[in-house]
Design an enzyme around this catalytic site. Structure first.
Site, PDB file in Angstrom:
ATOM      1  N   SER A 147      -1.591  -1.558 -10.119  1.00  0.00           N
ATOM      2  CA  SER A 147      -2.471  -0.399 -10.321  1.00  0.00           C
ATOM      3  C   SER A 147      -2.742  -0.241 -11.813  1.00  0.00           C
ATOM      4  O   SER A 147      -1.916  -0.656 -12.640  1.00  0.00           O
ATOM      5  CB  SER A 147      -1.773   0.866  -9.812  1.00  0.00           C
ATOM      6  OG  SER A 147      -2.488   2.016 -10.191  1.00  0.00           O
ATOM      7  N   TYR A 160       5.853   6.204  -9.716  1.00  0.00           N
ATOM      8  CA  TYR A 160       4.756   5.339  -9.256  1.00  0.00           C
ATOM      9  C   TYR A 160       4.329   4.386 -10.385  1.00  0.00           C
ATOM     10  O   TYR A 160       4.266   3.167 -10.199  1.00  0.00           O
ATOM     11  CB  TYR A 160       3.578   6.205  -8.806  1.00  0.00           C
ATOM     12  CG  TYR A 160       2.417   5.402  -8.264  1.00  0.00           C
ATOM     13  CD1 TYR A 160       2.452   4.890  -6.972  1.00  0.00           C
ATOM     14  CD2 TYR A 160       1.288   5.150  -9.041  1.00  0.00           C
ATOM     15  CE1 TYR A 160       1.397   4.148  -6.463  1.00  0.00           C
ATOM     16  CE2 TYR A 160       0.229   4.405  -8.543  1.00  0.00           C
ATOM     17  CZ  TYR A 160       0.286   3.913  -7.245  1.00  0.00           C
ATOM     18  OH  TYR A 160      -0.760   3.166  -6.757  1.00  0.00           O
TER      19      TYR A 160
HETATM   20  N1  NAP Z   1      -5.516   4.562  -3.717  1.00  0.00           N
HETATM   21  C1  NAP Z   1      -5.418   4.293  -5.000  1.00  0.00           C
HETATM   22  O1  NAP Z   1      -5.970   5.007  -5.847  1.00  0.00           O
HETATM   23  C2  NAP Z   1      -4.664   3.074  -5.460  1.00  0.00           C
HETATM   24  C3  NAP Z   1      -4.895   2.613  -6.763  1.00  0.00           C
HETATM   25  C4  NAP Z   1      -4.185   1.502  -7.205  1.00  0.00           C
HETATM   26  C5  NAP Z   1      -3.281   0.867  -6.366  1.00  0.00           C
HETATM   27  N2  NAP Z   1      -3.079   1.341  -5.109  1.00  0.00           N
HETATM   28  C6  NAP Z   1      -2.109   0.628  -4.265  1.00  0.00           C
HETATM   29  O2  NAP Z   1      -2.772   0.087  -3.148  1.00  0.00           O
HETATM   30  C7  NAP Z   1      -1.830  -0.105  -2.072  1.00  0.00           C
HETATM   31  C8  NAP Z   1      -2.434   0.418  -0.781  1.00  0.00           C
HETATM   32  O3  NAP Z   1      -2.582   1.819  -0.873  1.00  0.00           O
HETATM   33  P1  NAP Z   1      -3.850   2.621  -0.314  1.00  0.00           P
HETATM   34  O4  NAP Z   1      -4.434   3.342  -1.445  1.00  0.00           O
HETATM   35  O5  NAP Z   1      -4.686   1.736   0.501  1.00  0.00           O
HETATM   36  O6  NAP Z   1      -3.137   3.757   0.565  1.00  0.00           O
HETATM   37  P2  NAP Z   1      -2.844   3.826   2.144  1.00  0.00           P
HETATM   38  O7  NAP Z   1      -4.119   3.836   2.903  1.00  0.00           O
HETATM   39  O8  NAP Z   1      -1.904   4.944   2.332  1.00  0.00           O
HETATM   40  O9  NAP Z   1      -2.121   2.448   2.404  1.00  0.00           O
HETATM   41  C9  NAP Z   1      -0.738   2.275   2.263  1.00  0.00           C
HETATM   42  C10 NAP Z   1      -0.337   1.244   3.251  1.00  0.00           C
HETATM   43  O10 NAP Z   1       1.064   1.020   3.151  1.00  0.00           O
HETATM   44  C11 NAP Z   1       1.587   0.967   4.460  1.00  0.00           C
HETATM   45  N3  NAP Z   1       2.944   1.448   4.543  1.00  0.00           N
HETATM   46  C12 NAP Z   1       3.430   2.647   4.136  1.00  0.00           C
HETATM   47  N4  NAP Z   1       4.744   2.748   4.392  1.00  0.00           N
HETATM   48  C13 NAP Z   1       5.109   1.598   4.995  1.00  0.00           C
HETATM   49  C14 NAP Z   1       6.328   1.108   5.526  1.00  0.00           C
HETATM   50  N5  NAP Z   1       7.448   1.824   5.462  1.00  0.00           N
HETATM   51  N6  NAP Z   1       6.334  -0.120   6.096  1.00  0.00           N
HETATM   52  C15 NAP Z   1       5.218  -0.859   6.183  1.00  0.00           C
HETATM   53  N7  NAP Z   1       4.022  -0.457   5.686  1.00  0.00           N
HETATM   54  C16 NAP Z   1       3.974   0.763   5.115  1.00  0.00           C
HETATM   55  C17 NAP Z   1       0.725   1.895   5.284  1.00  0.00           C
HETATM   56  O11 NAP Z   1       0.784   1.450   6.616  1.00  0.00           O
HETATM   57  P3  NAP Z   1       0.242   2.380   7.785  1.00  0.00           P
HETATM   58  O12 NAP Z   1      -1.254   2.419   7.627  1.00  0.00           O
HETATM   59  O13 NAP Z   1       0.647   1.672   8.985  1.00  0.00           O
HETATM   60  O14 NAP Z   1       0.864   3.732   7.577  1.00  0.00           O
HETATM   61  C18 NAP Z   1      -0.649   1.726   4.663  1.00  0.00           C
HETATM   62  O15 NAP Z   1      -1.415   0.759   5.333  1.00  0.00           O
HETATM   63  C19 NAP Z   1      -0.555   0.614  -2.507  1.00  0.00           C
HETATM   64  O16 NAP Z   1       0.371  -0.332  -2.987  1.00  0.00           O
HETATM   65  C20 NAP Z   1      -1.043   1.508  -3.641  1.00  0.00           C
HETATM   66  O17 NAP Z   1      -0.021   1.803  -4.553  1.00  0.00           O
HETATM   67  C21 NAP Z   1      -3.758   2.419  -4.629  1.00  0.00           C
END
Ligand code: NAP
Length: 273
Positions: A147, A160
């Site tokens: 990130s 984070y």
């Molecule tokens: N959104 C942002 O602004 C942003 C920016 C930079 C980086 N990121 C990174 O991008 C990645 C994806 O995040 P996102 O933004 O797409 O949010 P998200 O929609 O909440 O995705 C998170 C994913 O992680 C999975 N997950 C959570 N707990 C888990 C567990 N215990 N075991 C297995 N899987 C699990 C969830 O699975 P389920 O769908 O099945 O719950 C979900 O698909 C993360 O690493 C986040 O830090 C996000």
């Protein structure tokens, strides 16, 4: 080095039932990759439906792995099941993650530790488990979803930022160790993306930083990420404003100023200081 062609290759993606992981899976499917998709067990049906849609629209093969990575032995179970049912994947996107918002010492320790585990120690363990076979095969890439939050301190989401900085450092270090093996590691550093993550655990909807940078869609990110994945870019920060803010201005600014601006911008407009 030649661009990767994903057609017919197997790609494992954790956290594939929503947000960034789901959008990335679509872009891989469009390129003809076969997909091993992970999610938490509660999202099993949503994940299966998504996998079926990808198969029917893009003529690919999919496998689903609804495994809670936070459970004792979760990463080992994912590794074992993927290896048995699919074989060693060509590429692996370490994407599952979470965020905890609030003052470091005021959040429950369990929540902070869970963020540390899901964002850093579990991706690290998965790399550790999959890399030996990938090296034996002499090909493949691990993509770590880091990130822009790992590129400077992130007050009120300090754990984070620390996990994402750690994952980026791990990616760079292991990539150097992998020289000459045919396997590599890349770090994707997205800016703020409009997903469930930014709605969880008290995350302010009116974060001041959103006024500067806005929020992009997961589809926008995935469309930009795949060409970078094909080129095996070591660290990829997508978008002009993210590059300007998190690379260019960051390098020019003194640390005290970065810390001060971070403290101001990472609070909601309606929040009391
Ligand atoms: N959104 C942002 O602004 C942003 C920016 C930079 C980086 N990121 C990174 O991008 C990645 C994806 O995040 P996102 O933004 O797409 O949010 P998200 O929609 O909440 O995705 C998170 C994913 O992680 C999975 N997950 C959570 N707990 C888990 C567990 N215990 N075991 C297995 N899987 C699990 C969830 O699975 P389920 O769908 O099945 O719950 C979900 O698909 C993360 O690493 C986040 O830090 C996000």
């Amino acid at each position: 080095m030649k661009r990767i062609r994903f057609k017919g290759k197997t790609v494992l993606i954790t956290g594939a039932s929503s947000g960034i992981g789901k959008a990335l899976s679509l872009e891989f499917a469009k390129r003809g990759a076969n997909l091993a998709l992970g999610s938490i067990p509660d999202e099993k049906d949503i994940l299966s439906q998504w996998a079926e849609e990808l198969e029917s629209k893009h003529g690919i093969t999919t496998w689903t792995f609804p495994i809670d990575l936070l459970e004792e032995g979760g990463p080992e179970r994912l590794h074992k099941e993927v290896t048995e049912r699919v074989g060693t994947p060509f590429a692996f996107v370490n994407n599952a993650g979470t965020v905890a918002y609030g003052k470091f010492w005021e959040k429950p320790w369990e929540r902070q530790f869970m963020t540390f585990q899901l964002n850093l120690s579990i991706p690290m363990k998965l790399m550790y488990l999959f890399l030996p076979d990938m090296v034996k095969k002499g090909e493949g890439t691990i993509y770590n979803t880091c990130s822009v939050s790992g590129l400077q301190p992130t007050p009120f989401q300090s754990v984070y930022g620390a996990t994402k900085a750690g994952l980026e450092s791990l990616s760079r270090g292991v990539r150097a160790e992998l020289t000459g093996t045919g396997v590599t590691v890349c770090a994707l550093c997205p800016p703020y993306i409009d997903t469930r993550l930014l709605k969880m655990d008290g995350y302010p909807e009116d974060l001041r930083f959103f006024t500067i940078s806005g929020k992009k869609s997961p589809q926008w990110l995935a469309k930009k990420a795949l060409p970078a994945f094909e080129k095996r870019k070591l660290i990829y920060v997508p978008g002009f404003s993210a590059k300007l803010l998190h690379i260019f201005l960051l390098r020019l600014s003194p640390r005290w100023m970065v810390d001060m601006v971070s403290r101001f911008t990472l609070q909601g407009w309606s929040q009391k200081p």
